[in-house]
Write a protein that holds these residues in place. Sequence first.
Motif, PDB file in Angstrom:
ATOM      1  N   HIS A   1     190.281  53.932  -0.637  1.00 22.05           N
ATOM      2  CA  HIS A   1     189.672  52.650  -0.298  1.00 22.05           C
ATOM      3  C   HIS A   1     189.003  52.743   1.072  1.00 22.05           C
ATOM      4  N   LEU A   2     187.988  51.929   1.250  1.00 23.37           N
ATOM      5  CA  LEU A   2     187.264  51.843   2.516  1.00 23.37           C
ATOM      6  C   LEU A   2     188.031  50.943   3.477  1.00 23.37           C
ATOM      7  N   ILE A   3     188.317  51.445   4.657  1.00 28.41           N
ATOM      8  CA  ILE A   3     189.044  50.671   5.668  1.00 28.41           C
ATOM      9  C   ILE A   3     188.079  49.992   6.624  1.00 28.41           C
ATOM     10  N   SER A   4     187.116  50.733   7.169  1.00 29.59           N
ATOM     11  CA  SER A   4     186.152  50.161   8.117  1.00 29.59           C
ATOM     12  C   SER A   4     184.746  50.531   7.674  1.00 29.59           C
ATOM     13  N   ALA A   5     183.846  49.565   7.692  1.00 28.76           N
ATOM     14  CA  ALA A   5     182.460  49.755   7.279  1.00 28.76           C
ATOM     15  C   ALA A   5     181.644  50.337   8.424  1.00 28.76           C
ATOM     16  N   PRO A   6     180.496  50.978   8.134  1.00 31.95           N
ATOM     17  CA  PRO A   6     179.664  51.548   9.207  1.00 31.95           C
ATOM     18  C   PRO A   6     179.005  50.443  10.027  1.00 31.95           C
TER      19      PRO A   6
ATOM     20  N   TYR B   1     181.051  50.494  -2.951  1.00 34.30           N
ATOM     21  CA  TYR B   1     180.748  49.650  -1.801  1.00 34.30           C
ATOM     22  C   TYR B   1     179.245  49.739  -1.535  1.00 34.30           C
ATOM     23  N   LEU B   2     178.630  48.618  -1.258  1.00 30.02           N
ATOM     24  CA  LEU B   2     177.190  48.559  -1.037  1.00 30.02           C
ATOM     25  C   LEU B   2     176.908  47.955   0.328  1.00 30.02           C
ATOM     26  N   PHE B   3     175.959  48.600   1.063  1.00 25.76           N
ATOM     27  CA  PHE B   3     175.575  48.142   2.395  1.00 25.76           C
ATOM     28  C   PHE B   3     174.051  48.094   2.459  1.00 25.76           C
ATOM     29  N   SER B   4     173.529  47.278   3.341  1.00 28.28           N
ATOM     30  CA  SER B   4     172.086  47.159   3.519  1.00 28.28           C
ATOM     31  C   SER B   4     171.755  47.185   5.000  1.00 28.28           C
ATOM     32  N   ALA B   5     170.506  47.557   5.308  1.00 24.02           N
ATOM     33  CA  ALA B   5     170.033  47.613   6.691  1.00 24.02           C
ATOM     34  C   ALA B   5     168.551  47.310   6.706  1.00 24.02           C
ATOM     35  N   ILE B   6     168.098  46.701   7.777  1.00 15.58           N
ATOM     36  CA  ILE B   6     166.687  46.416   8.000  1.00 15.58           C
ATOM     37  C   ILE B   6     166.178  47.434   9.008  1.00 15.58           C
ATOM     38  N   GLY B   7     165.115  48.148   8.657  1.00 12.18           N
ATOM     39  CA  GLY B   7     164.582  49.153   9.555  1.00 12.18           C
ATOM     40  C   GLY B   7     165.301  50.482   9.376  1.00 12.18           C
TER      41      GLY B   7
ATOM     42  N   SER C   1     171.297  52.946  10.681  1.00 10.24           N
ATOM     43  CA  SER C   1     172.160  53.445  11.748  1.00 10.24           C
ATOM     44  C   SER C   1     173.030  54.584  11.218  1.00 10.24           C
ATOM     45  N   PRO C   2     173.708  55.309  12.107  1.00 11.55           N
ATOM     46  CA  PRO C   2     174.623  56.368  11.647  1.00 11.55           C
ATOM     47  C   PRO C   2     175.696  55.793  10.727  1.00 11.55           C
ATOM     48  N   THR C   3     176.004  56.509   9.687  1.00 11.15           N
ATOM     49  CA  THR C   3     176.965  56.048   8.685  1.00 11.15           C
ATOM     50  C   THR C   3     178.317  56.683   8.957  1.00 11.15           C
ATOM     51  N   LYS C   4     179.088  56.015   9.816  1.00  8.76           N
ATOM     52  CA  LYS C   4     180.438  56.467  10.127  1.00  8.76           C
ATOM     53  C   LYS C   4     181.421  55.474   9.511  1.00  8.76           C
ATOM     54  N   VAL C   5     182.272  55.967   8.622  1.00  9.98           N
ATOM     55  CA  VAL C   5     183.216  55.122   7.910  1.00  9.98           C
ATOM     56  C   VAL C   5     184.611  55.710   8.051  1.00  9.98           C
ATOM     57  N   ARG C   6     185.588  54.913   7.651  1.00  2.00           N
ATOM     58  CA  ARG C   6     186.981  55.356   7.638  1.00  2.00           C
ATOM     59  C   ARG C   6     187.596  54.933   6.310  1.00  2.00           C
TER      60      ARG C   6
END
Length: 738
Positions: A546-551, A597-603, A606-611
């Motif tokens: 499971h994902l603990i912290s999102a980027p 898990y799905l994430f979005s960004a504008i522009g 950023s670096p994708t660091k997850v835990r």
Amino acid sequence: ELAGFEVVGAVRQWGTIAVAADGRRRVLWGECRRTSQIEQLPDGLRGENVLAGFEYHGQPFSLTVRPAPRKTRIAVEPEYVLLVDPWRVRLEAKLSYSIRGGEVSQLKVGLPGWRLIEAGPDRLVTPEGIAIEEGAATIPLARPTSGEIELRISAERSVDAASGELSIPLPALEADAIRPASLTVLPAGNVELIPDETRLADLALRAGPPSMNLDESGRQPLDYRATGDRPVFAAALRVLKRQISVAVAGHVSLADGTASVRQKFSYTIRHEPAGRLTLNIPRKLTAPGRMLIVCDGVPLAPSAADRDPVGGDPLEAVPVGVALSEPRIGECELLLSYTVAVEEPSADRPAVVAIPLAMPADGDLTGNELIVKTLRNIDPRLLNEGWSESPGNGLQTGLRLTAAARRYSLDLDLHLRGGAAGGALVVDRAWTQTRFDAGWRQDRAVFRLATDLPEIEAVLPGGADVEQASVLVDGQPVKPRRMGENRLSIPLGERGSTRRATIELRCHYPAARPPRGAMDVKLPRLAGKTWMRRAYWQLVLPPNEHLISAPSGWTGEYVWKFNGTFWGREQSINQAELESWAGATADTPNFGRANRYLFSAIGEPSPTKVRTAGRTWIVLWSSAAALIAGLLLIHVPALRRPQVLFAGGVALLAAGLIAPRPALLAAQAAAIGLALALLAGLLQRGLVGTRAASAKKDFSSSRIDLGSSRIATPAQGEIPSTRPIQPIAPPAPENSER
């Protein structure tokens, strides 16, 4: 009696007597009559062996002597050098003899456990006459000798390096006087000696500077002075393996469609000489005559590569051996130079070049530096990962790069200074799907873009299998061109007006995926200056992870839903909608029960660091924390005070507000611990109630005897009396004595 002749009838007789003797005898003077000793002898009586001169004054005269054999005295001063190798010890001995009183024709030297190699010098010794019996060598001299002589002996003995111990007795000399011997122990470069004071015999360390200069291997000699007649050197022995460290410094000059490369490999070789070094050289440089390798100004001929330079990936590194002119230890430098053809940029089109680099295969890399200079108005821009720019870059100093590991290529984007900046590249929509399973990783990246460039360059994360990567342009497969370690050039057609295209890229990673926990996930991207409008990143994890912290810098595109058992995160956009939005081909895989898990960004993303964390560990730690908190509340009454409970509630509320997603995940995972804590509370309450009921029953009995006091309960209808009750003595036990 040494009296001479007599002339009969002579009126007066006198004369001179010279007494001579060889060196093997000495003369003891006796009684003399009518004689006297003189200092000067006539010229005719002087000689080498003349001991004394006398005059007689008449006849008869008498001069008596007693000859005695002369005793030979031998004194020796030894100097020893022990050269310790991993398999043997070599002895170099210099014996300085002083022979007095007579001549000797042979000398004896005890060599217990040694094998005599040589004795000299030849003008002094007869080598063929040397005899060895019971560990003692009898060395015949070329002729009987006295005075000062110097005898040199070489001997050796084997060493058992596996035992880790060394015990060396020094030669036993036969002489009337033996001066204290000096001993110098010089270990080989790959031998470490630690003197064992408990086993050393008749030896003491000698203070002062070393008796011998250190050689290039850096060996430190041990100097001793003998304190007895039977010295023994003892030490712990350890054989060291060869250690090689190397620093690489390179220089690249770009001019007239050619890249001139010069690399310097600075080696430091310790413990054991190396006669051959190995370089990993890109396949395209291994053809004969492509490169020049020099060591100490002497060109070296590299051995043939293990693989055919014609076939295979031209940037693949293959080992090439370089035989040195002589084995080297300490500092050593190799200079390598070669040229490669590169594309030149034009005013309206930059050039992407991949320059192959050689790297050392031996030892530890302590530094990797590279300077790129252009002799024309070309602006080099770094493309590939692994290299980083150093401070101080400029037109005069060039592009200064460093790398922490071996890098076999340098990928540059070349632009003309003052020319066009190159084609525009605008990415309207980007979607990347990263899927992790138990032991592998797979990426799918889709870019919907607009550009006027005839080709674009994609950069894959480190570890990706570049050869097996597949590319689709507008749904049609194309063959990309490899540009470097992790770069692909994707053709789009002839350059012209701005066109729209959809690039779909798939790649997998042969190496194992990173372990659970903190992960820095690199994503496929497009090289150069790219304007990106909107991007989605989809992370797919195994069911038990499971994902603990999102980027940071990304926005989560999911909602929390209750699936009948627990609350979970569900994508707000499904797979088919993502493929349709990005213009990708329809290919919805079967994810099963995988966590998405799905994430979005504008522009620009950023670096994708997850835990991440495993489900078992999440449940274990959360339930353990809940159980411990519940047990503390049960058994520590101070924690049940309103103030403490209020503070704990505020802390839990703050944690939920600060990190709502991890808090909800932890709250669900703590259900087992909360249930156990509740069960423990119910059990505790039941036990307390049982003990209270039992105590109440005992308290309401008709009489309680406490020592000599009695409490009586009045009968029904009887008015209690305030008269003190007389104490009742307890019944005396039978057979008791007063």
